[in-house]
Scaffold this active site. Structure first.
Site, PDB file in Angstrom:
ATOM      1  N   ASP A  37      13.649  13.536 -17.393  1.00 27.09           N
ATOM      2  CA  ASP A  37      14.737  14.388 -16.909  1.00 27.09           C
ATOM      3  C   ASP A  37      15.795  13.549 -16.193  1.00 27.09           C
ATOM      4  O   ASP A  37      15.619  13.157 -15.055  1.00 27.09           O
ATOM      5  CB  ASP A  37      14.200  15.466 -15.967  1.00 27.09           C
ATOM      6  CG  ASP A  37      15.304  16.436 -15.591  1.00 27.09           C
ATOM      7  OD1 ASP A  37      15.602  17.332 -16.401  1.00 27.09           O
ATOM      8  OD2 ASP A  37      15.920  16.254 -14.513  1.00 27.09           O
ATOM      9  N   TYR A  42      22.680  10.935 -11.492  1.00 25.64           N
ATOM     10  CA  TYR A  42      21.627  10.104 -10.892  1.00 25.64           C
ATOM     11  C   TYR A  42      22.015   8.617 -10.916  1.00 25.64           C
ATOM     12  O   TYR A  42      21.378   7.809 -10.238  1.00 25.64           O
ATOM     13  CB  TYR A  42      20.272  10.309 -11.605  1.00 25.64           C
ATOM     14  CG  TYR A  42      19.784  11.748 -11.626  1.00 25.64           C
ATOM     15  CD1 TYR A  42      20.315  12.701 -10.755  1.00 25.64           C
ATOM     16  CD2 TYR A  42      18.798  12.157 -12.515  1.00 25.64           C
ATOM     17  CE1 TYR A  42      19.877  14.023 -10.790  1.00 25.64           C
ATOM     18  CE2 TYR A  42      18.347  13.472 -12.540  1.00 25.64           C
ATOM     19  CZ  TYR A  42      18.910  14.403 -11.687  1.00 25.64           C
ATOM     20  OH  TYR A  42      18.472  15.704 -11.716  1.00 25.64           O
ATOM     21  N   LYS A  71      22.392  15.825 -18.004  1.00 25.98           N
ATOM     22  CA  LYS A  71      23.145  16.961 -17.438  1.00 25.98           C
ATOM     23  C   LYS A  71      24.628  16.639 -17.284  1.00 25.98           C
ATOM     24  O   LYS A  71      24.984  15.516 -16.919  1.00 25.98           O
ATOM     25  CB  LYS A  71      22.568  17.342 -16.062  1.00 25.98           C
ATOM     26  CG  LYS A  71      21.068  17.557 -16.096  1.00 25.98           C
ATOM     27  CD  LYS A  71      20.495  18.089 -14.803  1.00 25.98           C
ATOM     28  CE  LYS A  71      18.982  18.009 -14.872  1.00 25.98           C
ATOM     29  NZ  LYS A  71      18.442  16.713 -14.426  1.00 25.98           N
ATOM     30  N   HIS A 104      24.900  20.968 -14.895  1.00 24.39           N
ATOM     31  CA  HIS A 104      24.111  20.566 -13.713  1.00 24.39           C
ATOM     32  C   HIS A 104      24.225  21.581 -12.562  1.00 24.39           C
ATOM     33  O   HIS A 104      23.235  21.936 -11.939  1.00 24.39           O
ATOM     34  CB  HIS A 104      24.563  19.175 -13.248  1.00 24.39           C
ATOM     35  CG  HIS A 104      23.541  18.440 -12.449  1.00 24.39           C
ATOM     36  ND1 HIS A 104      23.405  17.084 -12.452  1.00 24.39           N
ATOM     37  CD2 HIS A 104      22.587  18.879 -11.591  1.00 24.39           C
ATOM     38  CE1 HIS A 104      22.405  16.721 -11.658  1.00 24.39           C
ATOM     39  NE2 HIS A 104      21.910  17.801 -11.123  1.00 24.39           N
ATOM     40  N   SER A 217      10.744  15.643  -1.564  1.00 28.10           N
ATOM     41  CA  SER A 217      11.906  15.024  -2.195  1.00 28.10           C
ATOM     42  C   SER A 217      13.049  14.816  -1.191  1.00 28.10           C
ATOM     43  O   SER A 217      13.925  13.973  -1.413  1.00 28.10           O
ATOM     44  CB  SER A 217      12.379  15.943  -3.320  1.00 28.10           C
ATOM     45  OG  SER A 217      13.423  15.368  -4.019  1.00 28.10           O
TER      46      SER A 217
HETATM   47  P1  A2P Z   1       7.301   8.502  -4.356  1.00 24.57           P
HETATM   48  O1  A2P Z   1       8.381   8.203  -5.327  1.00 24.57           O
HETATM   49  O2  A2P Z   1       7.178   7.487  -3.280  1.00 24.57           O
HETATM   50  O3  A2P Z   1       5.973   8.812  -5.021  1.00 24.57           O
HETATM   51  P2  A2P Z   1      10.840  15.328  -6.342  1.00 24.57           P
HETATM   52  O4  A2P Z   1      10.386  16.607  -5.720  1.00 24.57           O
HETATM   53  O5  A2P Z   1      12.320  15.117  -6.329  1.00 24.57           O
HETATM   54  O6  A2P Z   1      10.241  15.156  -7.662  1.00 24.57           O
HETATM   55  O7  A2P Z   1      10.294  14.142  -5.403  1.00 24.57           O
HETATM   56  C1  A2P Z   1       8.965  13.980  -5.198  1.00 24.57           C
HETATM   57  C2  A2P Z   1       8.739  13.272  -3.893  1.00 24.57           C
HETATM   58  O8  A2P Z   1       7.363  13.333  -3.615  1.00 24.57           O
HETATM   59  C3  A2P Z   1       9.119  11.813  -3.893  1.00 24.57           C
HETATM   60  O9  A2P Z   1       9.549  11.480  -2.610  1.00 24.57           O
HETATM   61  C4  A2P Z   1       7.804  11.087  -4.218  1.00 24.57           C
HETATM   62  O10 A2P Z   1       7.739   9.849  -3.570  1.00 24.57           O
HETATM   63  C5  A2P Z   1       6.777  12.031  -3.661  1.00 24.57           C
HETATM   64  N1  A2P Z   1       5.597  12.165  -4.516  1.00 24.57           N
HETATM   65  C6  A2P Z   1       5.574  12.206  -5.860  1.00 24.57           C
HETATM   66  N2  A2P Z   1       4.336  12.396  -6.302  1.00 24.57           N
HETATM   67  C7  A2P Z   1       3.533  12.492  -5.219  1.00 24.57           C
HETATM   68  C8  A2P Z   1       2.145  12.691  -5.027  1.00 24.57           C
HETATM   69  N3  A2P Z   1       1.322  12.821  -6.053  1.00 24.57           N
HETATM   70  N4  A2P Z   1       1.672  12.728  -3.748  1.00 24.57           N
HETATM   71  C9  A2P Z   1       2.498  12.590  -2.699  1.00 24.57           C
HETATM   72  N5  A2P Z   1       3.828  12.390  -2.818  1.00 24.57           N
HETATM   73  C10 A2P Z   1       4.356  12.348  -4.068  1.00 24.57           C
END
Ligand code: A2P
Length: 319
Positions: A37, A42, A71, A104, A217
């Site tokens: 995606d 970005y 997007k 977007h 996020s």
């Molecule tokens: P990281 O890149 O350090 O893993 P979004 O909601 O935009 O997809 O972002 C997800 C956020 O959650 C990012 O900050 C990511 O950080 C973190 N994240 C992704 N997967 C996990 C996971 N399995 N456990 C904890 N944090 C996660």
């Protein structure tokens, strides 16, 4: 247990640092991701394209195995700019077609030429003494008709929208010659958006939830606090213990099991693997209901807040 649909979990590419992006995309494809995606905004489509090209060259997958979304940014909503922006994303990604192209935001801003700034982001003139976001009078119907033209030319398989409300969606359905195939919205246990999802499904539009882990996020952007993370909720922790999974896997599984696609981002290989390993267990009906009951209509990604705080413009779109 339902059959595994690997496209239900995509890799969200927002905020993936340019320097690591090609490797992360390559490694994600290597461990099984097939849905990516992306978006002009970005700022990393060239790097994403490099990761995709390497995976295809190495024989890990073919182009046809991948579902790739990009997007249309706000500054390209006018009919004469939609294909221009599409072609720029396409060539940055090194592709000959896109699987999905989405509007977007339902927000139109004045055109910014590519050589002035790319991606243009939200501020019209960042060098000005009073930098601010500016709005352009382009109706969404005009933009949609230009999206339809991309589809008619065979440049993209599916077109759709992001960040639309039910009112905008109903309106779009009234004039669309080519119906939207996808709606992408923020959704997680604190923002379940049940009515909007139900409406989209009634129109046969599939729904992709962005920020499926909620607050996580937004921590790095100072738009959420750690205390707002849903992962510590006892219903999530209990389900994780019962199923011997992580809380993140429980929340992601909830997202898929309720019928949405999800696009969690991670720049960490272990978490990338974790996030795609959610097809070998099921949440019970009680667990699904208890997680849905966490809803507090908490939106982390709200132009009504961040446009005023960061871009000097009060511009709500959800109220
Ligand atoms: P990281 O890149 O350090 O893993 P979004 O909601 O935009 O997809 O972002 C997800 C956020 O959650 C990012 O900050 C990511 O950080 C973190 N994240 C992704 N997967 C996990 C996971 N399995 N456990 C904890 N944090 C996660």
């Amino acid at each position: 247990m339902e059959s595994i649909d690997i496209y239900k979990v995509g890799l969200g590419l927002w905020k993936l640092p340019e320097s690591e992006c090609a490797d992360i995309v390559y490694n994600a494809i290597k461990i099984g991701y097939r849905h990516l995606d992306s978006a002009c905004d970005y700022g990393n489509e060239v790097e994403i394209g490099k990761g995709i090209a390497r995976a295809i060259e190495d024989g890990i997958c073919t182009r046809a195995d991948l579902k790739i979304t990009s997007k249309l940014w706000n500054t390209y909503h006018a009919k004469e700019h939609v294909e221009l922006a599409f072609q720029k994303s396409l060539s940055d990604l090194g592709l000959t077609y896109l699987d999905t192209y989405l509007i977007h935001f339902p927000i139109a801003q004045p055109f910014v030429p590519f050589d002035t700034r790319y991606p243009p982001e939200w501020i019209m003139d960042p060098e000005s003494e009073t930098p601010e976001m500016v709005i352009a009078p382009v109706p969404l119907q005009e933009t949609w008709q230009a999206m339809e033209a991309l589809s008619e030319k065979g440049l993209v398989k599916e077109i759709g929208i992001c960040n639309y409300t039910s009112g905008l969606l109903n309106d779009l359905m009234a004039y669309a010659k080519i119906k939207p195939a996808q709606l992408q919205i923020e959704s997680h246990p604190y923002l379940t958006q049940e009515r909007l999802i139900r409406l989209a499904k009634s129109y046969n539009i599939s729904v992709t939830a962005f920020s499926p882990l909620g607050a996580l996020s937004y921590l790095e952007l100072d738009m959420a606090k750690q205390s707002e993370s849903v992962l510590e909720q006892s219903v999530v922790v209990k389900a994780a213990e019962r199923l011997n999974k992580t809380p993140a896997q429980i929340v992601l599984r909830w997202g898929v099991q309720r019928g949405c696609s999800i696009i969690p981002k991670s720049s960490n290989l272990n978490r990338l693997k974790e996030n795609i390993s959610i097809f070998d267990f099921c949440l019970s009906d009680d667990e699904m209901m208890a997680i849905s009951a966490l809803n507090i209509n908490k939106r982390f990604n709200d132009p009504g807040d961040f446009c005023e705080a960061a871009f000097n413009k009060f511009y709500p779109i959800y109220d």
